[in-house]
Design a protein around this motif. Structure first.
Motif, PDB file in Angstrom:
ATOM      1  N   ARG A 112       1.988  17.178   6.542  1.00 43.13           N
ATOM      2  CA  ARG A 112       3.239  17.593   7.178  1.00 43.13           C
ATOM      3  C   ARG A 112       3.051  18.130   8.588  1.00 43.13           C
ATOM      4  O   ARG A 112       3.858  17.902   9.468  1.00 43.13           O
ATOM      5  N   ASP A 113       1.972  18.866   8.791  1.00 41.16           N
ATOM      6  CA  ASP A 113       1.752  19.457  10.108  1.00 41.16           C
ATOM      7  C   ASP A 113       1.114  18.465  11.089  1.00 41.16           C
ATOM      8  O   ASP A 113       0.803  18.829  12.223  1.00 41.16           O
ATOM      9  N   ALA A 114       0.909  17.241  10.650  1.00 48.04           N
ATOM     10  CA  ALA A 114       0.347  16.164  11.475  1.00 48.04           C
ATOM     11  C   ALA A 114      -1.038  16.514  12.020  1.00 48.04           C
ATOM     12  O   ALA A 114      -1.454  16.003  13.052  1.00 48.04           O
ATOM     13  N   SER A 115      -1.760  17.398  11.323  1.00 45.05           N
ATOM     14  CA  SER A 115      -3.094  17.795  11.774  1.00 45.05           C
ATOM     15  C   SER A 115      -4.128  16.698  11.567  1.00 45.05           C
ATOM     16  O   SER A 115      -5.231  16.787  12.077  1.00 45.05           O
ATOM     17  N   ALA A 116      -3.780  15.694  10.816  1.00 44.32           N
ATOM     18  CA  ALA A 116      -4.687  14.568  10.597  1.00 44.32           C
ATOM     19  C   ALA A 116      -3.877  13.283  10.619  1.00 44.32           C
ATOM     20  O   ALA A 116      -2.658  13.297  10.409  1.00 44.32           O
ATOM     21  N   GLY A 117      -4.545  12.184  10.856  1.00 41.12           N
ATOM     22  CA  GLY A 117      -3.871  10.896  10.876  1.00 41.12           C
ATOM     23  C   GLY A 117      -3.456  10.456   9.479  1.00 41.12           C
ATOM     24  O   GLY A 117      -3.802  11.083   8.480  1.00 41.12           O
ATOM     25  N   ALA A 118      -2.725   9.376   9.416  1.00 35.45           N
ATOM     26  CA  ALA A 118      -2.294   8.816   8.139  1.00 35.45           C
ATOM     27  C   ALA A 118      -3.513   8.325   7.357  1.00 35.45           C
ATOM     28  O   ALA A 118      -4.514   7.917   7.936  1.00 35.45           O
ATOM     29  N   SER A 151       0.835  -1.194   0.000  1.00 38.94           N
ATOM     30  CA  SER A 151       0.000   0.000   0.000  1.00 38.94           C
ATOM     31  C   SER A 151       0.873   1.248   0.000  1.00 38.94           C
ATOM     32  O   SER A 151       2.065   1.183   0.293  1.00 38.94           O
ATOM     33  N   VAL A 152       0.264   2.363  -0.343  1.00 37.55           N
ATOM     34  CA  VAL A 152       0.918   3.668  -0.345  1.00 37.55           C
ATOM     35  C   VAL A 152       0.133   4.557   0.607  1.00 37.55           C
ATOM     36  O   VAL A 152      -1.095   4.652   0.510  1.00 37.55           O
ATOM     37  N   TRP A 153       0.841   5.218   1.532  1.00 40.12           N
ATOM     38  CA  TRP A 153       0.208   6.016   2.579  1.00 40.12           C
ATOM     39  C   TRP A 153       0.743   7.439   2.586  1.00 40.12           C
ATOM     40  O   TRP A 153       1.826   7.705   2.084  1.00 40.12           O
ATOM     41  N   ALA A 154      -0.018   8.344   3.189  1.00 40.12           N
ATOM     42  CA  ALA A 154       0.396   9.741   3.321  1.00 40.12           C
ATOM     43  C   ALA A 154      -0.062  10.277   4.675  1.00 40.12           C
ATOM     44  O   ALA A 154      -0.928   9.689   5.332  1.00 40.12           O
ATOM     45  N   LYS A 209      -2.445  14.259  -3.786  1.00 38.19           N
ATOM     46  CA  LYS A 209      -2.065  14.174  -2.377  1.00 38.19           C
ATOM     47  C   LYS A 209      -3.271  14.059  -1.460  1.00 38.19           C
ATOM     48  O   LYS A 209      -3.142  13.652  -0.310  1.00 38.19           O
ATOM     49  N   THR A 210      -4.442  14.365  -1.971  1.00 40.87           N
ATOM     50  CA  THR A 210      -5.671  14.246  -1.183  1.00 40.87           C
ATOM     51  C   THR A 210      -6.119  12.808  -1.016  1.00 40.87           C
ATOM     52  O   THR A 210      -6.993  12.516  -0.214  1.00 40.87           O
ATOM     53  N   GLY A 211      -5.550  11.905  -1.811  1.00 42.21           N
ATOM     54  CA  GLY A 211      -5.910  10.501  -1.715  1.00 42.21           C
ATOM     55  C   GLY A 211      -6.920  10.048  -2.744  1.00 42.21           C
ATOM     56  O   GLY A 211      -7.359   8.916  -2.715  1.00 42.21           O
ATOM     57  N   ALA A 212      -7.302  10.917  -3.680  1.00 42.32           N
ATOM     58  CA  ALA A 212      -8.227  10.503  -4.738  1.00 42.32           C
ATOM     59  C   ALA A 212      -7.571   9.422  -5.593  1.00 42.32           C
ATOM     60  O   ALA A 212      -6.378   9.195  -5.509  1.00 42.32           O
ATOM     61  N   GLY A 213      -8.340   8.764  -6.428  1.00 34.41           N
ATOM     62  CA  GLY A 213      -7.888   7.604  -7.183  1.00 34.41           C
ATOM     63  C   GLY A 213      -6.577   7.746  -7.933  1.00 34.41           C
ATOM     64  O   GLY A 213      -6.322   8.765  -8.560  1.00 34.41           O
TER      65      GLY A 213
END
Length: 104
Positions: free
Chosen positions: A15-21, A9-12, A58-62
């Protein structure tokens, strides 16, 4: 980052860690190199018969394919680098290693 395995898998993460992976693509087979520009995450991956390069916002869209198969099908893409116009990747396997350039 990538989790390299047959069910990789590929994860993101911001940078500011304001949200989880969050998952960019959870259906990869053996993802390898990874690079990021202002808008996209790029990575190389392989399956049993070919190597390819993908990208996703980078938003995670397809994700979408940039190159569906490395020109020499016996080679698999590994490291990846990008500049404003191109993605570059090294491919190894049987035969001589090669470096490829493909438009982003």
């Amino acid at each position: 980052w990538t989790n390299r395995s047959s069910s990789g898998s590929v994860w993101a993460r911001k940078r500011d860690a304001s949200a989880g992976a969050f998952s960019i693509d959870s259906s990869e087979q053996s993802p390898h190199g990874i690079a990021v520009d202002a808008n996209y995450v790029y990575w190389t991956s392989t399956n049993a018969s070919q190597g390819y390069v993908k990208r996703a916002p980078k938003t995670g869209a397809g994700p979408t394919l940039i190159i569906a198969q490395v020109p020499n099908s016996s080679q698999h893409p590994l490291p990846l680098a990008i500049d404003p116009n191109y993605a570059y990747f090294a491919a190894g396997g049987s035969g001589s290693p090669s470096i490829y350039q493909v438009a982003k």
